[in-house]
Design a protein around this motif. Structure first.
Motif, mmCIF file in Angstrom:
data_model
loop_
_atom_site.group_PDB
_atom_site.id
_atom_site.type_symbol
_atom_site.label_atom_id
_atom_site.label_comp_id
_atom_site.label_asym_id
_atom_site.label_seq_id
_atom_site.Cartn_x
_atom_site.Cartn_y
_atom_site.Cartn_z
ATOM 1 N N VAL A 272 -1.826 1.062 11.384
ATOM 2 C CA VAL A 272 -0.934 -0.063 11.166
ATOM 3 C C VAL A 272 -1.151 -1.035 12.322
ATOM 4 O O VAL A 272 -1.307 -0.612 13.478
ATOM 5 N N VAL A 273 -1.238 -2.325 12.000
ATOM 6 C CA VAL A 273 -1.553 -3.325 13.020
ATOM 7 C C VAL A 273 -0.259 -3.659 13.767
ATOM 8 O O VAL A 273 0.439 -4.645 13.485
ATOM 9 N N ASN A 274 0.028 -2.833 14.745
ATOM 10 C CA ASN A 274 1.256 -2.960 15.525
ATOM 11 C C ASN A 274 1.063 -2.203 16.835
ATOM 12 O O ASN A 274 0.101 -1.431 16.993
ATOM 13 N N GLU A 275 2.013 -2.399 17.751
ATOM 14 C CA GLU A 275 1.908 -1.697 19.039
ATOM 15 C C GLU A 275 2.410 -0.265 18.958
ATOM 16 O O GLU A 275 2.181 0.521 19.878
ATOM 17 N N GLU A 276 3.092 0.086 17.869
ATOM 18 C CA GLU A 276 3.631 1.433 17.702
ATOM 19 C C GLU A 276 3.746 1.761 16.231
ATOM 20 O O GLU A 276 3.748 0.864 15.388
ATOM 21 N N PRO A 277 3.811 3.048 15.877
ATOM 22 C CA PRO A 277 3.993 3.415 14.471
ATOM 23 C C PRO A 277 5.283 2.808 13.923
ATOM 24 O O PRO A 277 6.209 2.497 14.680
ATOM 25 N N ILE A 278 5.334 2.635 12.593
ATOM 26 C CA ILE A 278 6.523 2.049 11.988
ATOM 27 C C ILE A 278 7.316 3.115 11.242
ATOM 28 O O ILE A 278 6.786 4.157 10.851
ATOM 29 N N GLU A 279 8.580 2.831 11.048
ATOM 30 C CA GLU A 279 9.493 3.804 10.462
ATOM 31 C C GLU A 279 9.093 4.218 9.054
ATOM 32 O O GLU A 279 9.234 5.384 8.674
ATOM 33 N N ALA A 280 8.568 3.275 8.268
ATOM 34 C CA ALA A 280 8.227 3.578 6.878
ATOM 35 C C ALA A 280 7.102 4.603 6.762
ATOM 36 O O ALA A 280 7.086 5.416 5.834
ATOM 37 N N LEU A 281 6.136 4.548 7.696
ATOM 38 C CA LEU A 281 5.004 5.480 7.679
ATOM 39 C C LEU A 281 4.776 5.992 9.106
ATOM 40 O O LEU A 281 3.805 5.627 9.774
ATOM 41 N N PRO A 282 5.639 6.836 9.592
ATOM 42 C CA PRO A 282 5.609 7.244 11.005
ATOM 43 C C PRO A 282 4.365 8.024 11.408
ATOM 44 O O PRO A 282 4.046 8.102 12.605
ATOM 45 N N ASP A 283 3.654 8.601 10.452
ATOM 46 C CA ASP A 283 2.462 9.389 10.788
ATOM 47 C C ASP A 283 1.195 8.544 10.908
ATOM 48 O O ASP A 283 0.148 9.049 11.302
ATOM 49 N N VAL A 284 1.289 7.278 10.544
ATOM 50 C CA VAL A 284 0.120 6.386 10.641
ATOM 51 C C VAL A 284 0.048 5.831 12.061
ATOM 52 O O VAL A 284 1.003 5.231 12.546
ATOM 53 N N PRO A 285 -1.080 6.008 12.744
ATOM 54 C CA PRO A 285 -1.169 5.555 14.153
ATOM 55 C C PRO A 285 -1.196 4.044 14.285
ATOM 56 O O PRO A 285 -1.672 3.328 13.396
ATOM 57 N N ALA A 286 -0.677 3.552 15.391
ATOM 58 C CA ALA A 286 -0.747 2.123 15.712
ATOM 59 C C ALA A 286 -2.170 1.775 16.135
ATOM 60 O O ALA A 286 -2.884 2.600 16.720
ATOM 61 N N SER B 19 13.559 -2.038 3.639
ATOM 62 C CA SER B 19 13.281 -0.839 4.431
ATOM 63 C C SER B 19 12.300 0.074 3.712
ATOM 64 O O SER B 19 11.350 0.595 4.311
ATOM 65 N N ASN B 20 12.510 0.244 2.412
ATOM 66 C CA ASN B 20 11.622 1.106 1.624
ATOM 67 C C ASN B 20 10.209 0.546 1.525
ATOM 68 O O ASN B 20 9.252 1.291 1.322
ATOM 69 N N ALA C 66 0.800 -1.232 0.000
ATOM 70 C CA ALA C 66 0.000 0.000 0.000
ATOM 71 C C ALA C 66 0.826 1.272 0.000
ATOM 72 O O ALA C 66 0.315 2.349 -0.303
ATOM 73 N N GLN C 67 2.101 1.163 0.308
ATOM 74 C CA GLN C 67 2.907 2.345 0.585
ATOM 75 C C GLN C 67 2.955 3.348 -0.569
ATOM 76 O O GLN C 67 2.798 4.554 -0.364
ATOM 77 N N ASP C 68 3.161 2.866 -1.776
ATOM 78 C CA ASP C 68 3.221 3.779 -2.932
ATOM 79 C C ASP C 68 1.907 4.526 -3.109
ATOM 80 O O ASP C 68 1.898 5.724 -3.422
ATOM 81 N N TYR C 69 0.792 3.820 -2.913
ATOM 82 C CA TYR C 69 -0.530 4.447 -3.044
ATOM 83 C C TYR C 69 -0.750 5.497 -1.957
ATOM 84 O O TYR C 69 -1.353 6.543 -2.201
ATOM 85 N N VAL C 70 -0.275 5.193 -0.752
ATOM 86 C CA VAL C 70 -0.420 6.144 0.359
ATOM 87 C C VAL C 70 0.415 7.384 0.088
ATOM 88 O O VAL C 70 -0.050 8.526 0.244
ATOM 89 N N GLU C 71 1.649 7.181 -0.345
ATOM 90 C CA GLU C 71 2.550 8.309 -0.588
ATOM 91 C C GLU C 71 2.124 9.143 -1.785
ATOM 92 O O GLU C 71 2.375 10.351 -1.835
ATOM 93 N N SER C 72 1.437 8.509 -2.764
ATOM 94 C CA SER C 72 0.971 9.258 -3.935
ATOM 95 C C SER C 72 -0.339 9.993 -3.669
ATOM 96 O O SER C 72 -0.787 10.807 -4.480
ATOM 97 N N GLY C 73 -0.978 9.683 -2.524
ATOM 98 C CA GLY C 73 -2.226 10.358 -2.176
ATOM 99 C C GLY C 73 -3.474 9.645 -2.649
ATOM 100 O O GLY C 73 -4.584 10.178 -2.526
ATOM 101 N N ASP C 74 -3.339 8.421 -3.188
ATOM 102 C CA ASP C 74 -4.511 7.667 -3.644
ATOM 103 C C ASP C 74 -5.246 6.993 -2.486
ATOM 104 O O ASP C 74 -6.470 6.884 -2.504
ATOM 105 N N PHE C 75 -4.485 6.524 -1.503
ATOM 106 C CA PHE C 75 -5.072 5.825 -0.360
ATOM 107 C C PHE C 75 -4.754 6.558 0.936
ATOM 108 O O PHE C 75 -3.768 7.290 1.037
#
Length: 354
Positions: A239-253, A305-306, A225-234
């Motif tokens: 993110v299904v995790n206990e904390e935000p992830i480095e690739a998308l730090p603004d997305v809440p856990a 990583s990317n 999903a990352q490319d779509y999120v970064e392009s503004g489509d999605f």
């Protein structure tokens, strides 16, 4: 009398000599065969290796497999011919690889889905009984996504709507046992949501369906999903995790909004390569060494990583233990949500303690 005894004894000795000669010949053949096996392993590969990707084009498994393949070719001095065999939550590809000769020339590029085939009654195949891990490449995180123009700005918006108007929203899945079905089980089990589901053959097709407005929401790996999120489509709601992830730090856990989900975490999809369980151990070892060297390169680590994936690069017993742990978590999660056809106990799948 003497002459009769000799007449009897000579054939007996002749038979004994023939039997011993035959045994000796058999031992020689066994040694020759063992030598031939060693020789074939040392010269492996002598032809193209088929890499069978269990999902369609464009998903995380496909991206990882096709990025890694040329790097592995350099390490193993052979050619990997990649093929997508999507369908039945990866069960078509899994069965196909299982049915091929156990000679190391057909490898399964897979994700976590076969861990759930038995409890979902999709297939009799399992990683534990039918395959051996060549390498666990990386693990990843699931993200819940909607289109950028969706009325749902937050995960709470989505959950409240799905509870108030059950089955009105369409949740795109990759079939039974796929990542979206596990995320749905979390939401249903803990938050009481109800969605209508429509299956697609992999993350590529389901993200295309979301882009085209065929579904309202889905859950896929961050990498898909990352490319779509970064392009503004999605928009990624969580993110299904206990904390935000480095690739998308603004997305809440997800636990920021719903701490009760924490009992299922850490959990996530993984990318791995498997061989038939009866593949000669020395060939599996050679494959593992080649794949691990390729994954270890800075170039491929940057790719992971990317894509928002966490480097693992494990094999042997460590890989087996990791797959078993993932199986226990997912199988019991779905069972407790009432989503499995059979109990994990039927397959001796232990329950992970909270």
């Amino acid at each position: 009398m003497k002459s009769k005894s000799l007449t009897f004894i000579v054939p007996i000795f002749a038979i004994i000599i023939l039997v011993l000669a035959a045994c000796g010949s058999g031992d020689g053949e066994k040694k020759d065969n063992a030598g031939a096996e060693k020789e074939s392993a040392s010269s492996y590969p002598e032809k193209n290796i088929d890499g069978i990707i269990m999902w369609g084009e464009g998903g995380a498994t496909d991206i990882i497999a096709r990025t890694l393949a040329p790097m592995v070719e350099s390490e193993i001095d052979g050619s990997l011919v990649m093929q997508n065999k999507a369908g039945a939550a990866g069960a078509i590809a899994t069965q196909y690889v299982h049915d091929q000769p156990a000679d190391g020339y057909t490898l399964l590029f897979g994700a976590e889905n076969p861990n759930l085939y038995q409890v979902l009654d999709i297939s009799d195949r399992s990683y534990q009984e039918d395959f051996v891990p060549v390498t666990i490449i990386a693990n990843s995180f699931a993200g819940i996504i909607v289109k950028a123009d969706s009325p749902f700005e937050t995960l709470e918006d989505l959950v409240e709507f799905a509870k108030e108007k059950p089955n009105e929203l369409i949740f795109g899945t990759t079939g039974e046992g796929g990542l979206p079905s596990v995320v749905l089980a979390m939401l249903q089990n803990e938050l009481g949501t109800e969605f209508k589901t429509v299956p697609y053959d992999g993350e590529g097709p389901v993200t295309t369906a979301l882009l085209g407005g065929e579904v309202d929401v889905t859950a896929v790996t961050v990498s898909a999903a990352q490319d779509y999120v970064e392009s503004g489509d999605f928009r990624m709601l969580t993110v299904v995790n206990e904390e935000p992830i480095e690739a998308l730090p603004d997305v809440p856990a997800i636990t920021d909004s719903y701490p009760e989900i924490d009992k299922y975490l850490p959990w996530g999809p993984f990318q791995a390569v498997f061989a038939h369980k009866d593949t000669p151990a020395d060939i599996v070892e050679k494959l593992s060494e080649s794949f691990q060297a390729a994954v270890e390169t800075d170039e491929f680590k940057d790719t992971l990583s990317n894509l928002g994936m966490e480097y693992m690069n494990i094999s042997g017993q460590e890989a087996i233990d990791y797959v078993d742990q993932n199986r226990s978590t997912s199988a019991w999660m779905l069972y407790e949500a009432g989503e499995t056809a059979k109990s994990p106990e039927e397959f001796d799948i232990p329950k992970v303690e909270e």
